[in-house]
Enzyme design. Sequence first.
Site, PDB file in Angstrom:
ATOM      1  N   LYS A 205       0.798  -1.225   0.000  1.00  0.00           N
ATOM      2  CA  LYS A 205       0.000   0.000   0.000  1.00  0.00           C
ATOM      3  C   LYS A 205       0.830   1.274   0.000  1.00  0.00           C
ATOM      4  O   LYS A 205       2.024   1.263   0.253  1.00  0.00           O
ATOM      5  CB  LYS A 205      -1.014  -0.035   1.160  1.00  0.00           C
ATOM      6  CG  LYS A 205      -2.237  -0.892   0.790  1.00  0.00           C
ATOM      7  CD  LYS A 205      -3.329  -0.891   1.816  1.00  0.00           C
ATOM      8  CE  LYS A 205      -4.485  -1.789   1.303  1.00  0.00           C
ATOM      9  NZ  LYS A 205      -5.484  -2.050   2.355  1.00  0.00           N
ATOM     10  N   ARG A 240      -3.623 -10.049   4.700  1.00  0.00           N
ATOM     11  CA  ARG A 240      -4.080 -10.055   3.313  1.00  0.00           C
ATOM     12  C   ARG A 240      -2.929  -9.572   2.441  1.00  0.00           C
ATOM     13  O   ARG A 240      -2.528  -8.416   2.535  1.00  0.00           O
ATOM     14  CB  ARG A 240      -5.303  -9.146   3.194  1.00  0.00           C
ATOM     15  CG  ARG A 240      -5.960  -9.115   1.826  1.00  0.00           C
ATOM     16  CD  ARG A 240      -7.189  -8.211   1.843  1.00  0.00           C
ATOM     17  NE  ARG A 240      -7.787  -8.109   0.535  1.00  0.00           N
ATOM     18  CZ  ARG A 240      -7.342  -7.305  -0.423  1.00  0.00           C
ATOM     19  NH1 ARG A 240      -6.323  -6.514  -0.204  1.00  0.00           N
ATOM     20  NH2 ARG A 240      -7.931  -7.282  -1.602  1.00  0.00           N
TER      21      ARG A 240
HETATM   22  C1  7PJ Z   1      -8.334  -4.457   1.944  1.00  0.00           C
HETATM   23  C2  7PJ Z   1      -9.410  -5.235   1.528  1.00  0.00           C
HETATM   24  C3  7PJ Z   1      -7.969  -4.449   3.324  1.00  0.00           C
HETATM   25  C4  7PJ Z   1      -9.768  -5.997   3.683  1.00  0.00           C
HETATM   26  C5  7PJ Z   1      -8.589  -4.169  -0.166  1.00  0.00           C
HETATM   27  C6  7PJ Z   1      -5.672  -3.011  -1.817  1.00  0.00           C
HETATM   28  C7  7PJ Z   1      -7.035  -2.415  -1.748  1.00  0.00           C
HETATM   29  N1  7PJ Z   1     -10.124  -6.017   2.383  1.00  0.00           N
HETATM   30  N2  7PJ Z   1      -9.562  -5.044   0.204  1.00  0.00           N
HETATM   31  N3  7PJ Z   1      -8.717  -5.242   4.142  1.00  0.00           N
HETATM   32  N4  7PJ Z   1      -7.828  -3.803   0.872  1.00  0.00           N
HETATM   33  N5  7PJ Z   1     -10.458  -6.745   4.567  1.00  0.00           N
HETATM   34  O1  7PJ Z   1      -5.459  -4.206  -1.638  1.00  0.00           O
HETATM   35  O2  7PJ Z   1      -4.738  -2.201  -2.066  1.00  0.00           O
HETATM   36  O3  7PJ Z   1      -7.037  -3.770   3.783  1.00  0.00           O
HETATM   37  S1  7PJ Z   1      -8.393  -3.604  -1.801  1.00  0.00           S
END
Ligand code: 7PJ
Length: 271
Positions: A205, A240
């Site tokens: 990020k 994640r």
């Molecule tokens: C997240 C997500 C996060 C959860 C995305 C990216 C943006 N779901 N979906 N937590 N981020 N739960 O991956 O840059 O931080 S999309």
Amino acid sequence: MGILNVTPDSFHDGGRFDSLDAATGWAGAMARAGAAIIDIGGESTRPGSEPVAVDEEMRRVIPVIEALTAVLNVPVSIDTGKAEVARRALRAGAAIINDVTALRGDPQMAETAAEAGCPVCMMHMLGEPRTMQENPYYEDVVGDIKEFFRRRIEFAVSRGIKAENIILDPGIGFGKTVQHNLAILSRLDEFSSLGRPLMVGASRKRFIGTIAGEEDTGRRLPGTISANVLAFANGASIFRVHDVAENFQALKVAEAILLKSGRSGQGPAGA
Ligand code: 7PJ
């Protein structure tokens, strides 16, 4: 948790066989590398992004979920704020709902999760993706998010979702400055009294790019690992990530060291 994006910038046509093949191949590789969950998303929630219509989101994710769950033995989560997409995804074999709106985006989502009886991740976001990075403000970012979690748990439980099915995510980068993200990652332990597993999505990020001076998202793995290892030490259990093998190795070593020091009772639930 390994990320599988089926948005146009990664897989131009989620319904085409070669794309399906590529998606299943990559998901399989992430599972072999240690992923305990594969997270599939068909709507970009990047800062500044516009919402996607239900039909389009469905067209992107459903065939991939069907193909994946037929061959994979790790659970699939559906990254969506739309109840109809979640419902169809669960029918196609998904086992977890990952809702970045924390059940606020669609009035049907709570009922959908309650009926399915599946785990649901509720993520904190200030505002909406289109505008969330325009001057985010908190009284106390960690205190405010903790209060938000309390209210969302109360709401979810009142709608029939079992407390034990709830996963909490502070939403790194979703309406947060670099300083907010750092405060959250350094004070994750303050969420532990809520009694629910914590998930963190720091992978590649922008705050990492800002701190490290690295514009290229593909070159933010070291910063990602640093954030995840410290998040783990501070109590997170689900990570994640785009780079499963690398994060998994880092977290296994961190876990071994923390166990030795007696500081951690809980191992990573997955990469
Ligand atoms: C997240 C997500 C996060 C959860 C995305 C990216 C943006 N779901 N979906 N937590 N981020 N739960 O991956 O840059 O931080 S999309």
